[in-house]
Write an enzyme that holds these catalytic residues in place. Structure first.
Site, PDB file in Angstrom:
ATOM      1  N   LYS A  65      -8.962 -18.463  91.568  1.00  0.00           N
ATOM      2  CA  LYS A  65      -9.553 -17.550  90.601  1.00  0.00           C
ATOM      3  C   LYS A  65     -10.798 -16.929  91.223  1.00  0.00           C
ATOM      4  O   LYS A  65     -11.697 -17.647  91.683  1.00  0.00           O
ATOM      5  CB  LYS A  65      -9.951 -18.365  89.371  1.00  0.00           C
ATOM      6  CG  LYS A  65      -9.703 -17.708  88.050  1.00  0.00           C
ATOM      7  CD  LYS A  65     -10.089 -18.733  86.988  1.00  0.00           C
ATOM      8  CE  LYS A  65      -9.844 -18.260  85.617  1.00  0.00           C
ATOM      9  NZ  LYS A  65     -10.426 -19.177  84.640  1.00  0.00           N
TER      10      LYS A  65
HETATM   11  C1  E4P Z   1     -10.042 -17.664  81.692  1.00  0.00           C
HETATM   12  O1  E4P Z   1      -9.265 -18.040  82.528  1.00  0.00           O
HETATM   13  C2  E4P Z   1     -11.260 -18.380  81.269  1.00  0.00           C
HETATM   14  O2  E4P Z   1     -11.207 -19.704  81.725  1.00  0.00           O
HETATM   15  C3  E4P Z   1     -11.404 -18.490  79.782  1.00  0.00           C
HETATM   16  O3  E4P Z   1     -10.334 -17.939  79.074  1.00  0.00           O
HETATM   17  C4  E4P Z   1     -12.764 -18.145  79.286  1.00  0.00           C
HETATM   18  O4  E4P Z   1     -12.786 -18.257  77.890  1.00  0.00           O
HETATM   19  P1  E4P Z   1     -14.101 -18.442  77.031  1.00  0.00           P
HETATM   20  O5  E4P Z   1     -14.595 -17.085  76.685  1.00  0.00           O
HETATM   21  O6  E4P Z   1     -13.628 -19.180  75.820  1.00  0.00           O
HETATM   22  O7  E4P Z   1     -15.079 -19.217  77.862  1.00  0.00           O
END
Ligand code: E4P
Length: 220
Positions: A86
């Protein structure tokens, strides 16, 4: 639509995997920190998740320069064949994605909040792009609308077939429904949301009456 779990919690991942509906997992530094994660155990933790999940598991880089991101990504991708790296959406992240794609390393471009960002991620060779829905809602903007624009814009170009859209930062079952209607390929959801997706009050009420009637059958 495929369902990913957005967590670094091993018990949650094991439980969701046992339901037979889990196609992948996404983690991020915040989710790992929430589990009390330490730097020394990071790779081992991701390895454990990769063993449980039959599908892509995203582990995030934290470097800010291209070569640093590439080095981190190479180390992460060596953890397991299903590890996806990522990378945040930023110029150095795009540059790193280009290099990583040429090495055959799959990138999930994260922290994506606009159509241009998604198009650039796809152009750089990202395998997944992750528009964040809920964080728009957190600032009183329409995250679902942004997601729809990204899905529609990518569909105008050939790379739509090579890039999967992960609806991320999902807060509710309604987000999932809307993301599916918009054609997002994947929804990555916290475990609490996944549990809510299965539930419906009419299912509970129907099951209760079926079981009560079955008692009558048994006692007849
Ligand atoms: C995406 O891969 C992120 O890990 C995640 O969806 C972030 O979400 P949040 O806004 O609940 O932290």
């Amino acid at each position: 639509m495929k369902f990913f779990l957005d967590t670094a919690n091993i018990a949650e991942i094991e439980e969701a995997a046992s339901w037979g509906v889990l196609s992948g997992v996404t983690t991020n530094p915040t989710l790992y920190a929430r589990e009390g994660g330490k730097l020394a155990g990071f790779h081992a933790h991701l390895k454990r998740i990769c063993e449980i999940v039959d599908g892509p598991v995203s582990g995030e880089t934290v470097g800010l320069a291209r070569d640093e991101i590439v080095r981190e990504a190479q180390e992460l991708s060596a953890i397991a064949p299903n590890l996806v790296v990522k990378v945040p959406t930023m110029p150095e992240g795009l540059a790193a994605t280009k290099v990583l794609a040429s090495m055959g390393i799959s990138v999930n471009m994260t922290l994506c909040f606009s159509v241009p960002q998604a198009l650039l991620a796809a152009r750089a060779g990202a395998r997944y792009v992750s528009p964040f829905v809920g964080r728009f809602d957190d600032i009183s903007e329409d995250g679902v609308d942004q997601l729809g624009q990204i899905v529609a814009a990518l569909a105008n170009y050939d790379f739509r077939h090579e890039v999967e859209v992960i609806a991320a930062s999902i807060r509710s079952a309604s987000h999932v429904t809307k993301a599916a209607l918009l054609g997002a390929d994947i929804a990555t959801v916290p475990f609490a949301v996944l549990k809510n997706l299965v539930k419906h009050p009419l299912t509970d009420r129907g099951l209760e009456s079926f079981l009560a009637d079955w008692e009558k059958v048994k006692n007849a």
